[in-house]
Design a protein around this motif. Structure first.
Motif, PDB file in Angstrom:
ATOM      1  N   THR A 110     -11.388   5.787   5.359  1.00  0.00           N
ATOM      2  CA  THR A 110     -10.911   4.603   5.315  1.00  0.00           C
ATOM      3  C   THR A 110     -11.487   3.884   3.623  1.00  0.00           C
ATOM      4  O   THR A 110     -12.249   3.920   3.926  1.00  0.00           O
ATOM      5  CB  THR A 110     -11.117   3.211   6.359  1.00  0.00           C
ATOM      6  N   THR A 111     -10.518   3.592   3.124  1.00  0.00           N
ATOM      7  CA  THR A 111     -11.025   2.488   1.622  1.00  0.00           C
ATOM      8  C   THR A 111     -10.638   1.897   1.609  1.00  0.00           C
ATOM      9  O   THR A 111     -10.379   0.745   2.297  1.00  0.00           O
ATOM     10  CB  THR A 111     -10.240   3.355   0.819  1.00  0.00           C
ATOM     11  N   TYR A 112     -12.102   0.537   0.975  1.00  0.00           N
ATOM     12  CA  TYR A 112     -12.444  -0.960   0.268  1.00  0.00           C
ATOM     13  C   TYR A 112     -12.518  -0.786  -1.015  1.00  0.00           C
ATOM     14  O   TYR A 112     -13.503  -0.678  -1.023  1.00  0.00           O
ATOM     15  CB  TYR A 112     -12.823  -1.449   1.707  1.00  0.00           C
ATOM     16  N   TYR A 113     -11.512  -1.740  -1.538  1.00  0.00           N
ATOM     17  CA  TYR A 113     -11.977  -2.270  -3.053  1.00  0.00           C
ATOM     18  C   TYR A 113     -12.436  -3.335  -3.654  1.00  0.00           C
ATOM     19  O   TYR A 113     -11.346  -4.229  -3.084  1.00  0.00           O
ATOM     20  CB  TYR A 113     -11.063  -1.241  -3.839  1.00  0.00           C
ATOM     21  N   ALA A 114     -13.279  -3.380  -4.701  1.00  0.00           N
ATOM     22  CA  ALA A 114     -13.554  -4.924  -5.042  1.00  0.00           C
ATOM     23  C   ALA A 114     -12.328  -5.635  -5.481  1.00  0.00           C
ATOM     24  O   ALA A 114     -11.672  -4.340  -5.881  1.00  0.00           O
ATOM     25  CB  ALA A 114     -14.038  -4.780  -5.957  1.00  0.00           C
ATOM     26  N   ASP A 115     -11.737  -6.408  -5.598  1.00  0.00           N
ATOM     27  CA  ASP A 115     -10.162  -6.683  -6.103  1.00  0.00           C
ATOM     28  C   ASP A 115     -10.069  -6.501  -7.897  1.00  0.00           C
ATOM     29  O   ASP A 115      -9.180  -6.653  -8.067  1.00  0.00           O
ATOM     30  CB  ASP A 115     -10.210  -8.541  -6.587  1.00  0.00           C
ATOM     31  N   SER A 116     -11.637  -6.528  -8.327  1.00  0.00           N
ATOM     32  CA  SER A 116     -11.332  -6.258  -9.612  1.00  0.00           C
ATOM     33  C   SER A 116     -11.249  -5.314  -9.920  1.00  0.00           C
ATOM     34  O   SER A 116     -10.826  -4.693 -11.367  1.00  0.00           O
ATOM     35  CB  SER A 116     -12.939  -6.408 -10.428  1.00  0.00           C
ATOM     36  N   VAL A 117     -11.317  -3.732  -9.329  1.00  0.00           N
ATOM     37  CA  VAL A 117     -11.339  -2.818  -9.500  1.00  0.00           C
ATOM     38  C   VAL A 117      -9.902  -2.125  -8.882  1.00  0.00           C
ATOM     39  O   VAL A 117      -9.523  -0.909  -8.678  1.00  0.00           O
ATOM     40  CB  VAL A 117     -12.052  -1.901  -8.916  1.00  0.00           C
ATOM     41  N   LYS A 118      -9.113  -3.207  -7.631  1.00  0.00           N
ATOM     42  CA  LYS A 118      -8.244  -2.300  -7.217  1.00  0.00           C
ATOM     43  C   LYS A 118      -7.056  -2.107  -8.300  1.00  0.00           C
ATOM     44  O   LYS A 118      -6.297  -3.212  -8.826  1.00  0.00           O
ATOM     45  CB  LYS A 118      -7.476  -3.724  -5.751  1.00  0.00           C
ATOM     46  N   GLY A 119      -6.329  -1.008  -7.563  1.00  0.00           N
ATOM     47  CA  GLY A 119      -5.060  -0.438  -8.684  1.00  0.00           C
ATOM     48  C   GLY A 119      -5.488   0.400  -9.712  1.00  0.00           C
ATOM     49  O   GLY A 119      -4.992   0.970 -10.480  1.00  0.00           O
ATOM     50  N   ARG A 120      -7.300   0.429 -10.201  1.00  0.00           N
ATOM     51  CA  ARG A 120      -6.612   1.189 -11.072  1.00  0.00           C
ATOM     52  C   ARG A 120      -8.147   2.294 -10.489  1.00  0.00           C
ATOM     53  O   ARG A 120      -8.026   3.230 -11.589  1.00  0.00           O
ATOM     54  CB  ARG A 120      -8.308  -0.185 -11.764  1.00  0.00           C
ATOM     55  N   PHE A 121      -9.021   2.073  -9.799  1.00  0.00           N
ATOM     56  CA  PHE A 121     -10.048   2.965  -9.151  1.00  0.00           C
ATOM     57  C   PHE A 121      -9.632   3.691  -7.859  1.00  0.00           C
ATOM     58  O   PHE A 121      -8.392   3.134  -7.131  1.00  0.00           O
ATOM     59  CB  PHE A 121     -11.434   2.219  -8.948  1.00  0.00           C
ATOM     60  N   THR A 122      -9.792   4.658  -7.421  1.00  0.00           N
ATOM     61  CA  THR A 122      -9.656   5.863  -5.998  1.00  0.00           C
ATOM     62  C   THR A 122     -10.959   6.629  -5.612  1.00  0.00           C
ATOM     63  O   THR A 122     -11.174   7.249  -6.460  1.00  0.00           O
ATOM     64  CB  THR A 122      -8.244   6.407  -6.768  1.00  0.00           C
TER      65      THR A 122
END
Length: 119
Positions: A56-68
């Protein structure tokens, strides 16, 4: 002894990509959350992304959609990868890999790897 070693940082132009790697040893992957943080000059360290042993992954809004974020637990050396696409100058920072038993506290940290994005 737990050891986290990051690699893959470097200099890239805006819009480019980098893949950071974190090699983890001395810990049971299934017991830890693996996270990435970053710290830019003059700024506080900030959360980037995390992955649980279940994937399960979770991302900061600033990188969501760009970082995986992805993990590889198949071998003795556990690996966590941070694929960074569409990089921006504001992504410039030292990136740290971390391991913790809970998402709110990380017990172990790597030495960091520098990412510099030029405009």
């Amino acid at each position: 002894q737990v050891q986290l070693v990051e690699s893959g940082g470097g200099l890239v132009q805006a819009g480019g990509s980098l893949r950071l790697s974190c090699a983890a040893s001395g810990l049971t992957f299934s017991s830890y959350v693996m996270g990435w943080f970053r710290q830019a000059p003059g700024k506080e360290r900030e959360f980037v992304a995390r992955i649980s042993w279940r994937g399960t992954t979770y991302y900061a809004d600033s990188v969501k959609g760009r970082f995986t974020l992805s993990g590889d637990n198949a071998n003795a050396k556990k690996m966590v990868y941070l694929q960074m696409n569409s990089l921006k100058p504001e992504d410039t920072a030292v990136y740290y890999c971390a391991a913790g038993r809970v998402v709110t506290w990380y017990d172990y940290w790597g030495q960091g790897t520098q990412v510099t994005v030029s405009s």
